[in-house]
Design a protein around this motif. Structure first.
Motif, short mmCIF file in Angstrom:
data_model
loop_
_atom_site.label_atom_id
_atom_site.label_comp_id
_atom_site.label_asym_id
_atom_site.label_seq_id
_atom_site.Cartn_x
_atom_site.Cartn_y
_atom_site.Cartn_z
N ILE A 1 0.86 -1.18 0.00
CA ILE A 1 0.00 0.00 0.00
C ILE A 1 0.89 1.23 0.00
O ILE A 1 1.87 1.31 0.75
CB ILE A 1 -0.95 0.01 1.21
N LYS A 2 0.56 2.17 -0.88
CA LYS A 2 1.33 3.42 -0.97
C LYS A 2 0.41 4.59 -0.67
O LYS A 2 -0.70 4.67 -1.20
CB LYS A 2 1.93 3.57 -2.37
N THR A 3 0.86 5.49 0.21
CA THR A 3 0.08 6.69 0.48
C THR A 3 0.81 7.91 -0.06
O THR A 3 2.04 7.98 -0.02
CB THR A 3 -0.19 6.90 1.97
N GLY A 4 0.02 8.85 -0.56
CA GLY A 4 0.54 10.13 -1.02
C GLY A 4 -0.15 11.25 -0.27
O GLY A 4 -0.04 11.35 0.95
N MET A 5 -0.90 12.07 -0.97
CA MET A 5 -1.56 13.21 -0.36
C MET A 5 -2.68 12.76 0.59
O MET A 5 -3.68 12.22 0.18
CB MET A 5 -2.14 14.11 -1.45
N LEU A 6 -2.47 13.02 1.88
CA LEU A 6 -3.47 12.77 2.92
C LEU A 6 -3.63 14.11 3.64
O LEU A 6 -2.91 14.39 4.59
CB LEU A 6 -3.01 11.68 3.88
N GLN A 7 -4.58 14.92 3.21
CA GLN A 7 -4.52 16.35 3.50
C GLN A 7 -4.81 16.76 4.93
O GLN A 7 -4.46 17.87 5.34
CB GLN A 7 -5.47 17.12 2.57
N ASP A 8 -5.44 15.90 5.75
CA ASP A 8 -5.75 16.30 7.12
C ASP A 8 -5.80 15.07 8.02
O ASP A 8 -5.67 13.93 7.56
CB ASP A 8 -7.08 17.07 7.17
N THR B 1 17.06 19.83 -15.67
CA THR B 1 15.78 19.94 -16.37
C THR B 1 14.73 20.51 -15.44
O THR B 1 14.83 20.36 -14.21
CB THR B 1 15.32 18.55 -16.85
N ARG B 2 13.71 21.15 -16.01
CA ARG B 2 12.57 21.60 -15.21
C ARG B 2 11.44 20.59 -15.23
O ARG B 2 10.44 20.75 -14.55
CB ARG B 2 12.07 22.96 -15.71
N HIS B 3 11.59 19.53 -15.99
CA HIS B 3 10.52 18.55 -16.15
C HIS B 3 10.66 17.43 -15.10
O HIS B 3 11.10 16.32 -15.40
CB HIS B 3 10.52 17.99 -17.57
N THR B 4 10.28 17.78 -13.88
CA THR B 4 10.41 16.86 -12.75
C THR B 4 9.11 16.74 -11.96
O THR B 4 9.14 16.32 -10.80
CB THR B 4 11.54 17.33 -11.81
N HIS B 5 8.00 17.11 -12.57
CA HIS B 5 6.72 17.05 -11.85
C HIS B 5 6.36 15.59 -11.56
O HIS B 5 6.36 14.75 -12.46
CB HIS B 5 5.62 17.69 -12.71
N GLY B 6 6.08 15.30 -10.29
CA GLY B 6 5.65 13.95 -9.93
C GLY B 6 6.76 12.98 -9.63
O GLY B 6 6.52 11.78 -9.48
N THR B 7 8.00 13.46 -9.48
CA THR B 7 9.10 12.53 -9.24
C THR B 7 8.94 11.80 -7.90
O THR B 7 9.24 10.61 -7.79
CB THR B 7 10.46 13.25 -9.26
N GLY B 8 8.47 12.53 -6.87
CA GLY B 8 8.30 11.90 -5.56
C GLY B 8 7.23 10.82 -5.57
O GLY B 8 7.43 9.72 -5.03
N CYS B 9 6.10 11.13 -6.18
CA CYS B 9 5.01 10.15 -6.30
C CYS B 9 5.50 8.92 -7.07
O CYS B 9 5.25 7.78 -6.68
CB CYS B 9 3.82 10.75 -7.04
N THR B 10 6.19 9.19 -8.17
CA THR B 10 6.66 8.12 -9.04
C THR B 10 7.65 7.22 -8.32
O THR B 10 7.56 5.98 -8.39
CB THR B 10 7.30 8.72 -10.30
N LEU B 11 8.60 7.81 -7.60
CA LEU B 11 9.61 7.02 -6.90
C LEU B 11 8.97 6.13 -5.84
O LEU B 11 9.27 4.93 -5.76
CB LEU B 11 10.64 7.94 -6.26
N ALA B 12 8.07 6.70 -5.03
CA ALA B 12 7.44 5.91 -3.96
C ALA B 12 6.60 4.77 -4.54
O ALA B 12 6.61 3.65 -4.01
CB ALA B 12 6.59 6.81 -3.08
N SER B 13 5.88 5.04 -5.62
CA SER B 13 5.06 3.99 -6.23
C SER B 13 5.93 2.92 -6.88
O SER B 13 5.58 1.74 -6.88
CB SER B 13 4.10 4.60 -7.26
N ALA B 14 7.06 3.33 -7.43
CA ALA B 14 7.98 2.35 -8.03
C ALA B 14 8.55 1.44 -6.94
O ALA B 14 8.70 0.22 -7.15
CB ALA B 14 9.10 3.07 -8.77
N ILE B 15 8.89 2.01 -5.80
CA ILE B 15 9.40 1.19 -4.69
C ILE B 15 8.30 0.25 -4.20
O ILE B 15 8.55 -0.94 -3.94
CB ILE B 15 9.89 2.08 -3.54
N ALA B 16 7.08 0.77 -4.05
CA ALA B 16 5.96 -0.05 -3.61
C ALA B 16 5.74 -1.23 -4.54
O ALA B 16 5.46 -2.35 -4.10
CB ALA B 16 4.69 0.79 -3.50
N THR B 17 5.89 -0.98 -5.83
CA THR B 17 5.72 -2.07 -6.81
C THR B 17 6.78 -3.14 -6.62
O THR B 17 6.50 -4.34 -6.64
CB THR B 17 5.79 -1.51 -8.25
N GLY B 18 8.02 -2.71 -6.41
CA GLY B 18 9.09 -3.67 -6.17
C GLY B 18 8.83 -4.52 -4.95
O GLY B 18 9.00 -5.75 -4.98
#
Length: 266
Positions: free
Chosen positions: A76-83, A202-219
């Motif tokens: 299970i991977k969590t990202g934005m949990l706003q409150d 590069t400036r094209h790094t939107h979503g790198t944190g989400c992507t990295l955590a989900s990639a680890i979760a998949t592994g």
């Protein structure tokens, strides 16, 4: 062959580069099966977040419960949990025998706050101790550890402070540090593993944190040891940044589809 079921509890990114959208693409690109419990809707693009609409806590729990009861999850991977109510809702449905990878999303790349200030203590006291791995960037780590991070030694010290909150491991991401070499530290009770690679300008790094955590979760869902899952995830993110399509006028998305080969379609 599809292997590894990952349930993602996070916010939706209308621009498609981060959040649930990046998570689904990442899990799919690495051969896993992605499921979701959406915690918030955001109106955003590469220039930033313009609006946030929260999802009621009961509905978050219903999404998780129905998926887990029927399909199950290997991670299970969590990202934005706003409150705090959102954090508590996710924890209430969390299976005890499934590893949790928590990306402590606090502020969007453009500066928009994504975690209410009152929820920081809930995240520290409740979510982090439940996680097998926490993946903070440096601004997030400073908030969690309570001190500034100016160098690699500070990174490790912060990682140790976060580890002391009760999590199994901390991946200290060094992307916000300046320098030609990007360093990440995987901090565990057994020691610290160091990962490094040349920084991509590069400036094209939107979503790198989400992507990295989900990639680890998949592994982890696929049975990989933590160190190997982190190493593969970093390689995937790096390749996706290098292949970024250049969309948008701000921080553009990665190319999550770098592993996809349409020529295989009969």
């Amino acid at each position: 062959m599809m292997q590894g079921k990952v349930l993602i509890c996070a916010g939706s990114d209308s621009g498609g580069g981060a959040g649930i959208q990046a998570d689904i693409k990442t899990v799919t690109a690495l051969g896993g099966y992605a499921m979701t419990a959406i915690t918030a809707l955001t109106a955003q693009n590469t220039l930033g977040v313009q609006g946030v609409m929260p999802v009621p806590a009961d509905f978050i729990r219903q999404q998780m419960r129905l998926v887990l009861d029927d399909i199950g999850a290997d991670a299970i991977k969590t990202g934005m949990l706003q409150d705090s109510p959102t954090i508590e809702a996710v924890l209430a449905e969390l299976p005890r025998d499934v590893p949790l990878i928590a990306d402590p999303v606090m502020v969007a790349k453009g500066g928009h706050p994504l975690l209410h200030p009152e929820a920081i203590e809930t995240l520290k006291a409740r979510l982090i101790p439940a996680a097998a791995l926490v993946t903070p960037n440096l601004p997030e780590a400073e908030l969690l550890a309570g001190h500034a991070i100016a160098g690699e030694a500070d990174m490790e010290r912060a990682g140790r402070s976060i580890l002391a909150l009760g999590t199994g491991a901390v991946l200290m991401k060094g992307g916000h540090m300046e320098g030609a070499v990007l360093v990440d530290l995987l901090v565990t009770a057994a020691g610290t593993a160091r990962f490094e690679a040349p920084r991509i300008d590069t400036r094209h790094t939107h979503g790198t944190g989400c992507t990295l955590a989900s990639a680890i979760a998949t592994g982890l869902a696929q049975g990989m040891p933590l160190h190997d899952a982190v190493a593969r995830a970093r390689r995937y993110v790096r390749a996706a940044i290098q292949a970024a399509p250049g969309y948008g006028h701000g921080h553009g998305p990665l190319d999550h589809s770098i592993t996809v080969d349409p020529s295989r379609i009969p």
